[in-house]
Design an enzyme around this catalytic site. Structure first.
Site, PDB file in Angstrom:
ATOM      1  N   SER A   1       0.847  -1.202   0.000  1.00 55.03           N
ATOM      2  CA  SER A   1       0.000   0.000   0.000  1.00 55.03           C
ATOM      3  C   SER A   1       0.873   1.239   0.000  1.00 55.03           C
ATOM      4  CB  SER A   1      -0.892   0.005   1.245  1.00 55.03           C
ATOM      5  OG  SER A   1      -1.583   1.234   1.382  1.00 55.03           O
TER       6      SER A   1
ATOM      7  N   TYR B   1      -1.667  -1.308  10.279  1.00 55.52           N
ATOM      8  CA  TYR B   1      -1.807  -1.381   8.825  1.00 55.52           C
ATOM      9  C   TYR B   1      -0.556  -0.886   8.092  1.00 55.52           C
ATOM     10  CZ  TYR B   1      -3.989  -1.171   4.234  1.00 55.52           C
ATOM     11  OH  TYR B   1      -4.277  -1.372   2.913  1.00 55.52           O
TER      12      TYR B   1
END
Length: 268
Positions: A143, A157
Site C-alpha cells: 500500500s 496497517y
C-alpha cells in the site's frame, strides 16, 4: 496474448475488489487461475465467468487463512489436483479499525498472521519450485501507506504494508537472474469494497477524482510492473508524488501532517 506454455497463478483474496481485478487481468493474458478466499460461492461465480470469457482454467479453493495451518492445507489441496503454481499474488487483507488498545491482542495477532506471515510463508514454499523451473511471478499487495508515517487508528496497517515493501525488495534482489520476478504493489486510493469493510467509505467519497483509481486500471499497471521485475510499484502519479513527499519532508513534519489528517482516512 496467450503464453507459449500455459501458466497458472494463485491469487489470495480473489473473491472481490483488487483481487478479482487481478484475476481478470491475468485471465485476459491467458493465465490459468487458482482463486483463493473464504467466500467459495463468489469465487465459483468469478471462476465460471473468467473461464467462459477467456477460455482458461479457473480453480476455486475455499480457505480460511487466519488458521495457522491454512497454507499447508491449501498447498496440499492444490498439489492433490495436480496443479503447478507459476505465479503468486498475496492480496488477502483488510483494515482493522480503531486504536491499538481498543482491540484484544488476539485480533492483532490474527491481523499480523494474515497480512505478513501468510504472504511470507506462501512465497517461501512456492518460490523454490519457481526457481528450479527458471520462471515465476510473485506480487505482494502492499500500500501507499507502507511509504508513509503511521497513522492514528488502523495501528498495524502501515506497519505490515511497510514490511511487505521491504520483504519484496529483498526477495527481488535475492532472486535476481533466476527468472522469478518479485514486486510489491503499492496502490493508493483504489475504488473497491475494501473501504466498505473497514469503515472508510465516507472518507473515500469525499476525495477528489484525481486521487482515485479504478481497480481494473490498477491491476493492469501492476501486472506490467511485475513483468518488468520492478521491486516496488506505486500506482498513479499522484500516489508517487505523495510517497516522494513522505521521503523528502522532515520526519517530524510528516508525522504531524499524518496526525492531523488521520481521521480523514482511518476509522478511529
Amino acid at each position: 496474448m496467450r503464453l507459449p506454455d500455459e501458466k497458472t497463478i494463485l491469487i489470495t483474496g480473489a473473491s472481490a475488489g483488487l483481487g478479482a481485478a487481478l484475476a481478470r487481468e491475468y485471465a485476459s493474458r491467458g493465465w490459468n487461475l487458482i482463486l483463493v478466499a473464504r467466500r467459495l460461492e463468489r469465487l465459483q461465480v468469478l471462476a465460471t465467468e473468467l473461464s467462459d470469457t477467456y477460455d482458461i482454467q479457473a480453480h476455486s479453493f475455499e480457505a480460511d487463512l487466519f488458521k495457522r495451518d491454512a497454507v499447508d492445507m491449501l498447498l496440499g489441496e492444490i498439489k492433490a489436483k495436480g496443479l503447478q503454481v507459476d505465479g503468486l499474488i498475496n492480496n488477502a487483507g483488510y483494515g482493522h479499525p480503531g486504536s491499538y488498545l481498543d482491540s484484544p491482542w488476539e485480533e492483532h495477532a490474527d491481523f499480523i498472521h494474515l497480512m505478513a506471515t501468510v504472504p511470507s510463508e506462501l512465497a517461501r514454499k512456492l518460490a523454490p519450485d519457481m526457481v528450479a523451473r527458471g520462471f515465476g511471478r510473485i506480487m505482494n499487495v502492499a500500500s501507499l501507506a507502507g511509504h508513509m508515517p503511521g497513522s492514528r487508528g488502523h495501528t498495524l496497517y502501515a506497519a505490515v504494508k511497510s514490511y511487505l515493501v521491504k520483504f519484496s525488495q529483498s526477495l527481488n534482489m535475492e532472486l535476481d537472474g533466476t527468472g522469478v520476478h518479485v514486486s510489491a504493489l503499492c496502490p493508493g486510493f483504489v475504488l473497491t469494497e475494501f473501504h466498505d469493510v473497514n469503515g472508510t467509505r465516507d472518507a473515500m467519497n469525499k476525495l477528489p477524482d484525481y486521487m482515485l483509481m479504478d481497480a481494473d486500471e490498477c491491476a493492469e499497471l501492476a501486472v506490467e510492473a511485475l513483468e518488468r521485475n520492478k521491486a516496488v510499484f506505486i500506482s498513479g502519479r499522484v500516489n508517487r508524488f505523495i510517497a516522494l513527499l513522505g521521503r523528502l519532508l522532515p520526519q517530524e513534519m510528516s508525522q504531524k501532517l499524518m496526525a492531523k489528517n488521520s481521521e480523514k482516512f482511518r476509522k478511529t
